[in-house]
Enzyme design. Structure first.
Site, PDB file in Angstrom:
ATOM      1  N   TYR A 107      -2.844  -2.191 -10.585  1.00 26.78           N
ATOM      2  CA  TYR A 107      -3.095  -2.089  -9.250  1.00 26.78           C
ATOM      3  C   TYR A 107      -1.990  -2.846  -8.474  1.00 26.78           C
ATOM      4  CZ  TYR A 107      -4.618  -1.971  -4.382  1.00 26.78           C
ATOM      5  OH  TYR A 107      -4.775  -1.792  -2.949  1.00 26.78           O
TER       6      TYR A 107
ATOM      7  N   SER B  88       0.694  -1.260  -0.057  1.00 27.63           N
ATOM      8  CA  SER B  88      -0.124   0.024  -0.168  1.00 27.63           C
ATOM      9  C   SER B  88       0.756   1.381  -0.140  1.00 27.63           C
ATOM     10  CB  SER B  88      -0.958   0.199   1.334  1.00 27.63           C
ATOM     11  OG  SER B  88      -1.993  -1.051   1.213  1.00 27.63           O
TER      12      SER B  88
ATOM     13  N   LYS C 298       0.722   3.228  -2.940  1.00 28.79           N
ATOM     14  CA  LYS C 298      -0.371   4.350  -3.154  1.00 28.79           C
ATOM     15  C   LYS C 298      -0.102   5.869  -3.156  1.00 28.79           C
ATOM     16  CE  LYS C 298      -3.757   0.971  -1.265  1.00 28.79           C
ATOM     17  NZ  LYS C 298      -4.334   0.603   0.112  1.00 28.79           N
TER      18      LYS C 298
ATOM     19  N   VAL D  34       1.047  -3.559   4.158  1.00 29.65           N
ATOM     20  CA  VAL D  34       0.889  -5.017   4.684  1.00 29.65           C
ATOM     21  C   VAL D  34       2.026  -5.884   4.738  1.00 29.65           C
ATOM     22  CG1 VAL D  34      -1.315  -5.089   4.798  1.00 29.65           C
ATOM     23  CG2 VAL D  34      -0.208  -6.042   2.917  1.00 29.65           C
TER      24      VAL D  34
ATOM     25  N   TYR E  92      -4.278   3.054   7.579  1.00 34.19           N
ATOM     26  CA  TYR E  92      -5.616   2.120   7.861  1.00 34.19           C
ATOM     27  C   TYR E  92      -6.664   2.749   9.016  1.00 34.19           C
ATOM     28  CZ  TYR E  92      -2.676  -0.695   5.316  1.00 34.19           C
ATOM     29  OH  TYR E  92      -1.700  -1.349   4.167  1.00 34.19           O
TER      30      TYR E  92
END
Lengths: 303, 303, 303, 303
Positions: free
Chosen positions: A188, A63, A66, A257, A239
């Site tokens: 992605y 992530s 991103k 993660v 998160y």
């Protein structure tokens, strides 16, 4: 303060935490990582780097990618992405569909999976090869031309992507994807499968501490855009523990993660940490503790 | 930069926004306020104050009082309050019961109403007279001994408090109140009914920009506690628009339905704004615009 | 078939279930009931009654009272109550506030607590003494003039009523109560505290099997109103297990946390069961099993 | 009563409603249907059929197919399907993902889309060709060998299936599909695209009024299984208006977005209605009104 000594101290102090928490196990490539590793790097705005522990072991950034995808979309396409994704914390798990349903297919922010799919979709429209675009950015900023996606991770993610596929079709059902679902998912997944070390990551994120300036001095983002990415990282980057992270660490940060986190001291430096064991909210247990210690001892905090 | 000139400029530039938005109308005392007023004040850490517009008109601080109540609980009772209230953004309206139900009566943060009731409850246990304790703090920090609760507002709030009464009984049903519901509600309502001007508010909030030091130099909070309040303000201080506020303004801030907002530039100053017209998320429309302009023109931002 | 033999058989067959499940323990008066009791009664439309087991032991009818309160409101006030409460299953726990919030204070149906409070509120407006009105109905229909509210249960419920008080204030915040919250709660609690035996209950519910005709032959409800109450019982009468109850038992029924259930075979008879141990959805474990056996062996079912 | 006269009366009385409501428009094949059509048929358990209006015009049965698919799974596979799908009303829209997420991928009932996908998945495992199996059942029971799927509707549904694809991947992410998502979706879409007339539908559903006996007298389902399907239809057959349908019509029924509804009078007959204009809950406006009139005038109701 001597940064190198500080990082070495931190490596020593997090030892009791290594092996604690849960390593992400939804794909075998992540589950098989040695959980007792820990690395930390600090990249000064000027380009100096300090590292300690397993700071040169590549890990799956997941992530964290991103942030770079968002930066590229803002750099090439400006603020129009904000019509398709909000900037608010979600109060729900990162792969939840609940809020997406009640808010008509507009994801809460670009860092939950649904929002990142929208960003990947736009990057696909703008660049044609979003994962390559992210990879090139990381290579150029870190100076490491060997940064690449882990093909096994990407392939395995695709085989375990029912939840993200569900999210993507859900977005498409609201008309919030421009490209075919399969292409967006592939882009992605490849972006998330990029692997790099703490040292690479700290260097690659420097533009966030440098008002948007790239390593070569050219602008990637405006000062205002950079501040705004940092703001989104602070409120939405970790998160459903963004409040806790702001409270303990007091810096904008983005976790993955795979156990990595990148944090930003605006105008000063970036700090990257990595350790695979995750706490309950999905952020690296030792990583958060290390950042907590770093900010406590340096007094660096945005608050 | 000449701060006074800047504030005067801002007063001029927000004129077209005055009268826009919705004035809170759930009680007549708020509904009857002249919507075209606007004030702004900046209090430097050193004690200098700059003001412009209607900066000396007292207004109902409402939810802004939650910051001061939280500061007092932390000052007198330490971190134990965090067992009874989380520090995460809610993703839901400030008076929602949804998340409270799914999270077993632990409010998401101390700035939604449910969380503020828990803080008021604890302040009641610790001080016996929570509203007086908040009032004294505001008087001493601002140097204005006439700051007081508006009795009409407090009385009217109590007559229109079904939602907060519902929240309080809901908390009690989970065992998360120490005192009788009626007493907690009365304390909470009186605290919210405190009235003060922008100048008072900017001065009263200075400890948030001064590592917890009071106006007289004595410590109210530790440096770490102060940073943490600022972190909670940034992630949770402006209802369900905290992400947007961080994005546009880039400072920790707390708003109230009376149209006031206090924002903090850590180590430097506090800025207070007031204008009764509220945007969709319940924050002062002209107030947010003024803070946006302030940070854009001064370059002051935590990011 | 010999009904008496059947009931005796059922009493024998449920023995292994007695003592299983959880007895409601939120007030001591319910928690202290002997969990191994079981009673069953069948009242024919004609007035004959068959009973077995502990069918003459009074128990707290709790939510079963909601059926009789609804019948009285419809009898005296007609269909206007349906503007203030829906008739749909909720898909949520009986004391949940979630759906109430998303549906602007209109409870999903008259048998969840929020809806029952609205019915109690209306009965208060219409009769002045709703609990007495329900009690008189039960006395007259059962022929037992000693039916009364258990004062200890009612007093204890009031002391443990934070959740219902929360619901009531929530309804009031949406303008969906006509009377003061305290009066509505007192009426509701007294109505729920009514105690009667299986035999009383089967007799008292006969009008639901008799097209609305009371024991003395006079009409309480029209045929259409009666059918509609039965429809609401079938879809909403057994908390979040209405589908399961319809599937297993196949009759309209209403349960209470005291362990009682009343079920209706339209045009034929009512069946009441009682056993304090509750299954996961809050319905009497042995009671549901007994009704299952009753309908399986008699072939009586509406489907 | 003369059924034919009654049906003719109903056709006359619903005329003012024709053209009201919204015709399903998510695919052009449904949007282009003439909204002013209305048909009604009654098939007695004995085999007699009465029809009026446009009772012989084939229409897309859509969700009504879910009843037949469920019947086939129960007939061939018994009760094991209930481990993968609940039998409770959902309190949410038919294509919602909310409850699915909070209940770990077990759909609330077999008639919401998620549940119907699970049933289609199981039918695929059991038969290899689920849509054909449903088609054969409909042909044999109605005696009309020309019943078939509308290929244009099926193709168009597949092109507009993002929401259902999202649901299917969501189920798969919880391990609640046995077959590949694409195959399940194709089977499901073909089953929903089956077209038949009111007369066909009333005849095809007769086993629900005949304790599970097929047109040729052989058993499709046991008496108990049949009752249970009827129970699920009553509590879950008409989207989020099951309570309203039970209240107004008082019969088990299943509706489809094509404007059809089949209702069952256990032991007596089936009634089918069709008119494309849908009310707010997605059930045929004129169809529900017609069934209301039918049960009011005949006195047929299960309550």
């Amino acid at each position: 303060m001597d940064i190198q000594n500080l990082l070495d101290d931190i490596v020593a102090s997090v030892q009791p935490l290594l092996g604690q928490g849960e390593v992400a196990d939804y794909i075998p490539q992540l589950a098989s990582v040695n959980a007792k590793q820990f690395g930390i790097s600090v990249a000064m705005r000027s380009g100096e780097v300090y590292s300690s522990g397993d700071a040169d072991v590549p890990f799956s950034i997941q992530s964290i990618s991103k942030v770079f995808a968002l930066a590229l979309v803002l750099a090439r396409d400006g603020d129009s992405i904000w019509k398709r994704v909000f900037r608010e914390p979600s109060g729900n798990p990162f792969n939840s569909l609940v809020q997406l349903e009640s808010e008509d297919g507009i994801p809460r922010n670009p860092f939950i999976n649904a929002g990142a799919l929208v960003v990947a979709d736009r990057l696909l429209s703008v660049t044609g090869h979003p994962a390559s675009a992210v990879r090139e950015l990381l290579r150029q900023e870190s100076g490491n031309p060997r940064i690449d996606a882990d093909a096994d991770v990407a392939a395995s993610e695709l085989l375990h992507s029912h939840r993200n596929t569900s999210l993507a079709h859900f977005l498409a059902s609201y008309g919030n994807l421009e490209n075919p679902v399969e292409e967006v998912l592939e882009a992605y997944v490849k972006q998330c499968a990029l692997a790099m070390s703490c040292t690479d990551l700290a260097l690659a994120g420097r533009f966030l501490a440098a008002n948007g300036a790239r390593a070569d001095g050219t602008p990637l983002l405006s000062r205002s855009q950079t501040k705004r990415i940092n703001a989104v990282m602070l409120t939405c980057g970790t998160y459903d523990a963004a409040g806790e992270f702001a409270y303990r660490v007091g810096l904008p940060g983005k976790s993955g993660v795979g156990g990595g986190i990148v944090a930003v001291v605006p105008e000063h430096c970036t700090i990257s940490v990595w350790s695979p064991g995750l706490g309950r909210s999905g952020n690296s247990l030792a990583g958060v503790a290390a950042l907590d210690e770093f900010t406590t001892r340096t007094g660096l905090s945005i608050f």
